[in-house]
Structures are given as structure tokens and as C-alpha cells.
Design an enzyme around this catalytic site. Sequence first.
Site, PDB file in Angstrom:
ATOM      1  N   HIS A  73     -19.700 -27.703  11.752  1.00 46.39           N
ATOM      2  CA  HIS A  73     -19.666 -27.223  10.373  1.00 46.39           C
ATOM      3  C   HIS A  73     -21.050 -27.337   9.751  1.00 46.39           C
ATOM      4  O   HIS A  73     -21.931 -28.009  10.301  1.00 46.39           O
ATOM      5  CB  HIS A  73     -18.662 -28.036   9.552  1.00 46.39           C
ATOM      6  CG  HIS A  73     -19.075 -29.471   9.406  1.00 46.39           C
ATOM      7  ND1 HIS A  73     -18.849 -30.414  10.392  1.00 46.39           N
ATOM      8  CD2 HIS A  73     -19.738 -30.121   8.410  1.00 46.39           C
ATOM      9  CE1 HIS A  73     -19.349 -31.576   9.997  1.00 46.39           C
ATOM     10  NE2 HIS A  73     -19.898 -31.431   8.802  1.00 46.39           N
TER      11      HIS A  73
ATOM     12  N   HIS B  95     -27.576 -27.406   8.113  1.00 49.12           N
ATOM     13  CA  HIS B  95     -27.678 -27.580   9.562  1.00 49.12           C
ATOM     14  C   HIS B  95     -26.287 -27.836  10.128  1.00 49.12           C
ATOM     15  O   HIS B  95     -25.345 -28.084   9.384  1.00 49.12           O
ATOM     16  CB  HIS B  95     -28.592 -28.770   9.899  1.00 49.12           C
ATOM     17  CG  HIS B  95     -28.024 -30.057   9.418  1.00 49.12           C
ATOM     18  ND1 HIS B  95     -28.179 -30.524   8.128  1.00 49.12           N
ATOM     19  CD2 HIS B  95     -27.248 -30.980  10.054  1.00 49.12           C
ATOM     20  CE1 HIS B  95     -27.535 -31.666   7.983  1.00 49.12           C
ATOM     21  NE2 HIS B  95     -26.956 -31.969   9.138  1.00 49.12           N
TER      22      HIS B  95
END
Length: 178
Positions: free
Chosen positions: A120, A37
Site C-alpha cells: 500500500h 512509497h
Amino acid sequence: MPRLFAGLEIPPDIGRSLSDLRGGLPGARWIDPENYHVTLRFIGDIDGLAANEIALTLFRVNRRPFDVTVQGLSSFGGKKPRAVVASVVPCRPLMELQAELERLMQRMGLDPEGRKFTPHVTLARLRDASNRDVADYLSVRGYFPSRVFTASRFVLFSSRSSVGGGPYVVEDSYALSA
């Protein structure tokens, strides 16, 4: 007391591509692909009443879907690497969504996020991995061709406290459809 955070889910096809990069790095604890995620706002350990209030507050977000580009690998932690990550290009809609979530959480009384938002996807958490091992890993596997997906929603995740890397549960979802 749930541990909550808001984030973007990674589509399964991109998750599979990222999971192909697993292995070959001593001291790495690889994240399961279903737990990949992009964290937009870490909320933390919250009591049930506050969790419900946060879940309802997030429905106020009124944004359009946008494209998210996952591009290349890097590490976090400088001289003491602590994670291997897939980088996410910080496009304007992503940065504005994150900033709105930050404002909403501060209005609810949460402390400001302590670190600058660097989008990220965490692939591995590192324990006792040397700079050299991480540099070697990135030189071999660091090329990850750009992959793009459309973020049509963000979600409120919960996780077990003190166990990084999942499993994560989607508690609620919020459509991006302004």
C-alpha cells in the site's frame, strides 16, 4: 542511529494524482506526496555498522523490473482507523521481492516482520478519526482509477525516528535488471 526501511518510490505523476485526494477527513495528518512509497521491509533503528552491512547485502537482490498497480483507497485499523491508504495489487514479482528482503534481513539477525505484508501507499495517518468519518471520506474519494508504473529499482530509505510520514532520504538504490 538511522531508522531504515526498504521500499519502492512512487513516480511523481502518480504522487500528484494521489495528492489530489488530500483533505476532507477530520483527524488526518496527510503525508507529503514526495514521501509516498510502498514499504517492502521495515528495518528499524540500526547502528551505522549494521546499516552499512544491510546496504551492501541488498545488492545481492537480482530481480527483473515489474509493473506495480495502484488501485483504490481503503483504511487500516478496523474499528479504530489509523491510516488511509492507496492499495497496491499484490502481484507475484512484488511479493517475491518482499519475501526475499524479509529472508535477507532475518539472516542478518533482524526479527521477522510482525505483520503480514499488505502492499500500500500511506496517504494519511489518523488520530481520533471516527469510523463514520473514514467511511464518509472513502465513499466520496475512495474511487481511484488504476495507475500502473514499472518498478525498475527499490531503495533503502532513512527517516527520523518517532516521526511517521517523512521526510525520507534515499540512502541507496538497487536496480531491478536481472
